[in-house]
Design an enzyme around this catalytic site. Sequence first.
Site, PDB file in Angstrom:
ATOM      1  N   HIS A 189       2.462 -11.485  14.268  1.00  0.00           N
ATOM      2  CA  HIS A 189       3.521 -11.992  15.142  1.00  0.00           C
ATOM      3  C   HIS A 189       3.284 -13.452  15.555  1.00  0.00           C
ATOM      4  CE1 HIS A 189       7.107 -11.583  17.293  1.00  0.00           C
ATOM      5  NE2 HIS A 189       6.854 -10.537  18.055  1.00  0.00           N
TER       6      HIS A 189
ATOM      7  N   THR B 167       0.848  -1.191   0.000  1.00  0.00           N
ATOM      8  CA  THR B 167       0.000   0.000   0.000  1.00  0.00           C
ATOM      9  C   THR B 167       0.882   1.239   0.000  1.00  0.00           C
ATOM     10  OG1 THR B 167      -1.731   1.201   1.210  1.00  0.00           O
ATOM     11  CG2 THR B 167      -0.190  -0.080   2.539  1.00  0.00           C
TER      12      THR B 167
END
Length: 438
Positions: free
Chosen positions: A409, A356
């Site tokens: 994560h 993006t």
Amino acid sequence: MKEIKVPELAESITEGTIAEWLVKKGDQVEKGDAILELETDKVNVEVNADASGILAELVREAGEDVEVGDVIAKVDENGEAGGSSNEGDTSNESKAEPEEKSEQTSEQKPSAPAASSEDVSTEDSSSEQKGSKGDVVATPAARKRARELGLNLSDITAKDPLGRIRPEDVDAAAQGERKKEEKQAAPKQEKKASKQESSEKTEFDKPVEREKMSRRRQTIAKRLVDAQQSSAMLTTFNEVDMTNVMKLRSERKESFQKKHDVKLGFMSFFTKAAVGALKEFPLINAEIQGNEVIKKKFYDIGMAVSTEEGLVVPVVRDADRLDFAGIENGIMDMAQKARNKELQLDDLQGGSFTITNGGIFGSMLSTPILNSPQVGILGLHNIEKRAKVMPDDSIQARPMMYIALSYDHRIVDGKDAVQFLRRIKEMIEDPYDLLLEG
């Protein structure tokens, strides 16, 4: 009368909102003609008529939410344009005629010599039921079924030409009641959820303007919140010296455009660098399914594109097999489709990683949100000249860009995320090496 229903759209799309009717009641339509535009979570699609005739009825209005299989219109295959108003009268007359004939027949049946004893007993039973239950004719099995489900026979429509209610009619009515109750329950839940909002409405003493969120905007909002709630999202940052890329681009942009009929932008450099880094750190090109990690061996890169209706992420397929011109053409094609509302569902599905670029709007630094179920998204930002200390300790003004990697994560460790971003930095700062490596 032919019913037109909302067709199957895609595996992940089961509902939509009628954005606009392209025809009106009484219009002549041909099989395959587009009759309305349906706004779904991802793209707008046209619904086509699956029969030719006169559009006799618009069952649902523009702005209403509909599901796959819902009836949205009715087509009279034998009608003539402008004759829809007379059709109702004719149908009423035709319905009244059989009723009169039925009554006459029932009066004459006892004297008919061809009737068997079984027919006579059935007719007598029906007549008794008809007289005792408000002119409702139903089989004993249907009456029993209605009692079990707690339904009133007078509220049930019979499919039998003679008007006799059968068990399957009772089941169909019960199913319709359930759907009706579900639809009635939904607004109540929304009403409860919006109690706080409604109380806030009274707090405005000055003029405000309210408008309903589009289905796409609602979906974007939901997906972004879901991404934050369903992943252990973290963002790491780095900065890139864009001097060499800008120099190379300046040297080659005219010959590149002349040869490939497309401009050489920064996105192709970052796409190539991202693909190279994903090959070195495959967990960033993966996703989680249950208790399994799916490592993708393909590189379909999503490119976030801003449109008037909200953000969409079309996918450039097999970016690892494309050269710079192929990537630039793919990006330009998808961006043009997005702005012209020509994207298909296939254009938006199956990406493995997303890029993006908030820099085109002047963003200096941001933390992009994951495009679930992907576990990584690369954010690019504005290029600004900043003071940089060079290896010889001199200070120079260099065109610098902050880059960000948001990652899940749960499967991507901080070490891999930091090294992934650093690898992109190295390739962008040495674009000649990036070109050689393809």
